[in-house]
Design a protein around this motif. Structure first.
Motif, PDB file in Angstrom:
ATOM      1  N   TRP A 110       0.822  -1.209   0.000  1.00  0.00           N
ATOM      2  CA  TRP A 110       0.000   0.000   0.000  1.00  0.00           C
ATOM      3  C   TRP A 110       0.856   1.260   0.000  1.00  0.00           C
ATOM      4  O   TRP A 110       0.527   2.253  -0.648  1.00  0.00           O
ATOM      5  CB  TRP A 110      -0.947   0.000   1.188  1.00  0.00           C
ATOM      6  CG  TRP A 110      -2.070  -0.996   1.081  1.00  0.00           C
ATOM      7  CD1 TRP A 110      -2.489  -1.643  -0.043  1.00  0.00           C
ATOM      8  CD2 TRP A 110      -2.901  -1.446   2.134  1.00  0.00           C
ATOM      9  NE1 TRP A 110      -3.551  -2.479   0.252  1.00  0.00           N
ATOM     10  CE2 TRP A 110      -3.827  -2.372   1.589  1.00  0.00           C
ATOM     11  CE3 TRP A 110      -2.973  -1.181   3.491  1.00  0.00           C
ATOM     12  CZ2 TRP A 110      -4.798  -3.017   2.344  1.00  0.00           C
ATOM     13  CZ3 TRP A 110      -3.947  -1.824   4.264  1.00  0.00           C
ATOM     14  CH2 TRP A 110      -4.849  -2.718   3.688  1.00  0.00           C
ATOM     15  N   TYR A 129      -0.840   4.785   1.321  1.00  0.00           N
ATOM     16  CA  TYR A 129      -0.386   5.303   2.613  1.00  0.00           C
ATOM     17  C   TYR A 129       0.986   5.932   2.422  1.00  0.00           C
ATOM     18  O   TYR A 129       1.744   5.530   1.538  1.00  0.00           O
ATOM     19  CB  TYR A 129      -0.264   4.176   3.661  1.00  0.00           C
ATOM     20  CG  TYR A 129      -1.585   3.678   4.186  1.00  0.00           C
ATOM     21  CD1 TYR A 129      -2.154   4.219   5.337  1.00  0.00           C
ATOM     22  CD2 TYR A 129      -2.262   2.645   3.551  1.00  0.00           C
ATOM     23  CE1 TYR A 129      -3.364   3.755   5.828  1.00  0.00           C
ATOM     24  CE2 TYR A 129      -3.472   2.170   4.030  1.00  0.00           C
ATOM     25  CZ  TYR A 129      -4.016   2.731   5.171  1.00  0.00           C
ATOM     26  OH  TYR A 129      -5.211   2.264   5.649  1.00  0.00           O
ATOM     27  N   GLU A 141       2.842   6.470   7.855  1.00  0.00           N
ATOM     28  CA  GLU A 141       1.588   5.839   8.264  1.00  0.00           C
ATOM     29  C   GLU A 141       1.692   4.313   8.287  1.00  0.00           C
ATOM     30  O   GLU A 141       0.686   3.612   8.226  1.00  0.00           O
ATOM     31  CB  GLU A 141       0.467   6.245   7.312  1.00  0.00           C
ATOM     32  CG  GLU A 141       0.221   7.744   7.285  1.00  0.00           C
ATOM     33  CD  GLU A 141      -0.750   8.162   6.187  1.00  0.00           C
ATOM     34  OE1 GLU A 141      -1.633   8.990   6.486  1.00  0.00           O
ATOM     35  OE2 GLU A 141      -0.625   7.658   5.043  1.00  0.00           O
ATOM     36  N   GLU A 189      -0.449   2.443  10.916  1.00  0.00           N
ATOM     37  CA  GLU A 189      -1.868   2.489  10.551  1.00  0.00           C
ATOM     38  C   GLU A 189      -2.153   1.515   9.403  1.00  0.00           C
ATOM     39  O   GLU A 189      -3.167   0.809   9.409  1.00  0.00           O
ATOM     40  CB  GLU A 189      -2.257   3.913  10.143  1.00  0.00           C
ATOM     41  CG  GLU A 189      -3.712   4.051   9.733  1.00  0.00           C
ATOM     42  CD  GLU A 189      -4.046   5.443   9.228  1.00  0.00           C
ATOM     43  OE1 GLU A 189      -5.133   5.581   8.623  1.00  0.00           O
ATOM     44  OE2 GLU A 189      -3.252   6.383   9.421  1.00  0.00           O
ATOM     45  N   ALA A 190      -1.259   1.466   8.429  1.00  0.00           N
ATOM     46  CA  ALA A 190      -1.440   0.563   7.296  1.00  0.00           C
ATOM     47  C   ALA A 190      -1.407  -0.898   7.751  1.00  0.00           C
ATOM     48  O   ALA A 190      -2.213  -1.717   7.286  1.00  0.00           O
ATOM     49  CB  ALA A 190      -0.368   0.820   6.239  1.00  0.00           C
TER      50      ALA A 190
END
Length: 135
Positions: free
Chosen positions: A73, A79, A83, A86-87
């Motif tokens: 991602w 992302y 991040e 969070e990913a």
């Protein structure tokens, strides 16, 4: 924090690149055990490289699989590198039941992983060289 080693990511990159260069099977009637030079370039469901990569991904724990998805991602721009945590959390939530199928479904997986490692400051070349030397 990245929860998979760069060696493992490099292994996935190398094997996925091997699959990317294969072409669709052009002779469905041919025996899959046929070892001609043309046959090894065909992408068949029972391809040894495909099976090896699937087994490798299956052998990873949930955190490692989620980290690979998160890296993909980041590599495709969903992302930012900052991040990552969070990913990873999102990958566990959204793809915890089928991470291997999800990774196999990403057509540019090796490119995404390589881009993400680069963005995070990891040396892709060193990781890949370490894998090549050991195999």
């Amino acid at each position: 924090m990245l929860e998979v080693t760069t060696d493992k990511v490099a292994h996935v990159i190398l094997r996925a690149r091997e699959l990317d260069v294969k072409t669709a099977a052009w002779d469905d009637d041919a025996d899959s055990d046929d070892a001609t030079s043309d046959a090894i370039l065909e992408d068949r469901p029972d391809d040894a490289t495909r099976q090896e990569l699937r087994e490798f991904l299956d052998s990873l724990n949930e955190d490692e699989q989620a980290s690979l998805i998160a890296l993909a991602w980041i590599g495709r721009g969903t992302y930012a590198p900052g991040e990552l945590d969070e990913a990873i959390a999102t990958a566990k939530t959204e793809h915890g039941n089928n991470p291997v199928d999800y990774l196999f479904g990403l057509p540019l997986l090796p490119d995404y992983l390589e881009d993400a490692l680069d963005q995070l400051g990891y040396s892709v070349e060193e990781a890949e060289e370490g894998i090549v030397r050991r195999t």
